[in-house]
Design an enzyme around this catalytic site. Structure first.
Site, PDB file in Angstrom:
ATOM      1  N   SER A 150      -9.558   4.007   0.368  1.00  0.00           N
ATOM      2  CA  SER A 150     -10.513   5.098   0.117  1.00  0.00           C
ATOM      3  C   SER A 150      -9.919   6.455   0.486  1.00  0.00           C
ATOM      4  O   SER A 150     -10.310   7.472  -0.119  1.00  0.00           O
ATOM      5  CB  SER A 150     -11.832   4.868   0.839  1.00  0.00           C
ATOM      6  OG  SER A 150     -11.675   4.739   2.230  1.00  0.00           O
ATOM      7  N   GLY A 151      -9.017   6.522   1.441  1.00  0.00           N
ATOM      8  CA  GLY A 151      -8.221   7.723   1.675  1.00  0.00           C
ATOM      9  C   GLY A 151      -8.966   8.934   2.200  1.00  0.00           C
ATOM     10  O   GLY A 151      -8.441  10.039   2.146  1.00  0.00           O
ATOM     11  N   GLY A 152     -10.211   8.751   2.647  1.00  0.00           N
ATOM     12  CA  GLY A 152     -10.972   9.890   3.149  1.00  0.00           C
ATOM     13  C   GLY A 152     -12.058  10.352   2.199  1.00  0.00           C
ATOM     14  O   GLY A 152     -12.778  11.309   2.492  1.00  0.00           O
TER      15      GLY A 152
ATOM     16  N   GLU B 161       0.824  -1.220   0.000  1.00  0.00           N
ATOM     17  CA  GLU B 161       0.000   0.000   0.000  1.00  0.00           C
ATOM     18  C   GLU B 161       0.855   1.267   0.000  1.00  0.00           C
ATOM     19  O   GLU B 161       1.260   1.752   1.064  1.00  0.00           O
ATOM     20  CB  GLU B 161      -0.931   0.011   1.232  1.00  0.00           C
ATOM     21  CG  GLU B 161      -1.818   1.251   1.266  1.00  0.00           C
ATOM     22  CD  GLU B 161      -2.766   1.301   2.475  1.00  0.00           C
ATOM     23  OE1 GLU B 161      -2.650   0.448   3.370  1.00  0.00           O
ATOM     24  OE2 GLU B 161      -3.616   2.194   2.508  1.00  0.00           O
TER      25      GLU B 161
ATOM     26  N   LYS C  76      -2.389  -2.066  -3.236  1.00  0.00           N
ATOM     27  CA  LYS C  76      -3.442  -1.235  -2.640  1.00  0.00           C
ATOM     28  C   LYS C  76      -3.068   0.239  -2.828  1.00  0.00           C
ATOM     29  O   LYS C  76      -2.454   0.843  -1.948  1.00  0.00           O
ATOM     30  CB  LYS C  76      -3.600  -1.588  -1.160  1.00  0.00           C
ATOM     31  CG  LYS C  76      -4.618  -0.718  -0.424  1.00  0.00           C
ATOM     32  CD  LYS C  76      -4.983  -1.301   0.935  1.00  0.00           C
ATOM     33  CE  LYS C  76      -5.860  -0.344   1.718  1.00  0.00           C
ATOM     34  NZ  LYS C  76      -6.488  -0.940   2.890  1.00  0.00           N
TER      35      LYS C  76
HETATM   36  P1  13P Z   1      -9.119   4.096   4.090  1.00  0.00           P
HETATM   37  O1  13P Z   1      -9.949   3.322   3.128  1.00  0.00           O
HETATM   38  O2  13P Z   1      -9.891   4.726   5.203  1.00  0.00           O
HETATM   39  O3  13P Z   1      -8.161   5.033   3.416  1.00  0.00           O
HETATM   40  O4  13P Z   1      -8.189   3.048   4.837  1.00  0.00           O
HETATM   41  C1  13P Z   1      -7.554   2.091   4.098  1.00  0.00           C
HETATM   42  C2  13P Z   1      -6.395   1.643   4.837  1.00  0.00           C
HETATM   43  O5  13P Z   1      -6.218   0.489   5.064  1.00  0.00           O
HETATM   44  C3  13P Z   1      -5.431   2.643   5.292  1.00  0.00           C
HETATM   45  O6  13P Z   1      -4.222   2.020   5.512  1.00  0.00           O
END
Ligand code: 13P
Length: 371
Positions: free
Chosen positions: A261-263, A177, A219
């Protein structure tokens, strides 16, 4: 290294129209989200919230794998059943966050490097014995004046690749990620350029560290304008830019891409994922799936508010967001699937737990009632 098991697990994580549920918030992050809603920031509140998530009826219809946190993988339901068993029994593959967080990168103001390589071999072996079959490590790349620097990108992708190799050696599929953050006023083009640069560096390092691409999942972030950029592109424009960037950088050997999703708001994340699948699915070499935390959990957390009486309604909201994202994987998500007439079941009222109609049965999202 059991190559076949890694390939099979990676394929299972992105099979069909399911995706991953990230429920691996560290204690400080979880507490911050609880604090905003005045939920007690205690071990028991975090346990109760995670029990709510893993006992959501029908979750396994939408979720292929759940990413746990070190505290959570050791926790149990009130009746003593380990969460790992609960999710495995629901047909969900257990995974674990193994990084220890993004810390300030010495010499690079405003930039972070993710830590956690020290002792990682022993930790992943322990998690594997506890039932985890995949792992996650998140690198964070910020966009700003003069950043990201090559020094920051190099440090982060090197750690990501070392982590991925260690996981595969222990039989765990690495979720890789590299998150380019949405914060800032930069435009979509700048996010495109940075994401492209980062993903090229990620795959160079994964190859250098002999990571088997067929046995991992990427990711990434979607390619988005910064949150405070005055120009916000349409859903289709975001889908086009994201897929173009990934086609340039992600080898076809990778079985799946599962976005963070990042917010983004849940509905927007679903709509953008949907647009990618509508416009490109038949032409892409990898599955395009989801690995959301906030975009699946946030409405449920807001409904729950730490109250036992709200558990059933919160679970319905969680299921609804997970289900919307399976529709987005098929390219069948529509904004009409979102309900606005939500109200919460009265305290002490009869629970609907266990009686949620599945979309397979009804063709509709389950009723969601919010206060
Ligand atoms: P979000 O979808 O809230 O960005 O979180 C994904 C995640 O695993 C962050 O490391």
């Amino acid at each position: 290294m059991n190559t076949k098991a890694l390939i099979d697990t990676a394929a299972a994580l992105v099979a069909g129209d399911k995706g991953l549920l990230a429920m691996d918030e560290s204690n400080p992050t979880c507490n911050k989200r609880f604090a905003r809603l005045e939920i007690p920031q205690t071990v028991e509140a975090r346990r109760a919230y995670r029990e709510l998530i893993v006992t959501t009826p029908g979750l396994g219809q939408c979720i292929s794998g759940a990413i746990l946190y070190d505290e959570t993988i050791r926790q149990q339901k009130k009746d003593g059943t380990l969460f790992v068993k609960v999710i495995t029994d629901a047909g969900i593959i257990p995974g674990i966050k193994v990084d220890t967080g993004a810390k300030d990168l010495a010499g690079f103001p405003g930039e972070k490097v993710t830590e956690g390589l020290d002792g990682l071999v022993a930790r992943v072996q322990e998690y594997s014995r506890m039932g985890a079959r995949f792992a996650k490590w998140r690198a964070v790349i910020a966009i700003g004046a003069g950043i990201p620097t090559p020094g920051c990108i190099d440090a982060n992708v090197h750690a990501l690749a070392r982590y991925a190799a260690i996981c595969q050696q222990a039989g765990l599929v690495p979720i890789v990620e590299p998150e380019v953050l949405m914060d800032g006023a930069h435009d979509l083009q700048r996010c495109f350029e940075v994401t492209e640069q980062v993903l090229r560096a990620v795959f160079n390092q994964l190859n250098a560290q002999r990571v088997m691409l067929e046995g991992m999942i990427l990711k990434p972030n979607m390619v988005l304008p910064g949150l405070t950029c005055p120009k916000q592109e349409t859903v289709d424009e975001v889908a086009d830019a994201t897929v173009r960037c990934l086609l340039r950088t992600v080898p076809a050997a990778v079985p799946g891409i599962a976005f963070l999703s990042g917010g983004q708001a849940g509905e927007l994340a679903s709509a953008r994922l949907n647009a990618m699948n509508v416009r490109f699915k038949s032409r892409l070499p990898w599955a395009v799936a989801f690995s959301f935390a906030r975009a699946i959990q946030q409405p449920a957390l807001e409904i729950w508010q730490g109250e036992e009486a709200h558990v059933s309604a919160a679970q319905q909201a969680l299921y609804h967001r997970a289900w919307c994202n399976t529709a987005a994987r098929r390219g069948e998500y529509k904004i009409a699937m979102e309900r606005t007439d939500r109200a919460i079941a009265p305290r002490g009222g009869s629970s609907t737990q266990g009686s949620i109609s599945t979309p397979m049965e009804t063709g509709h999202a389950p009723e969601i009632r919010r206060r």
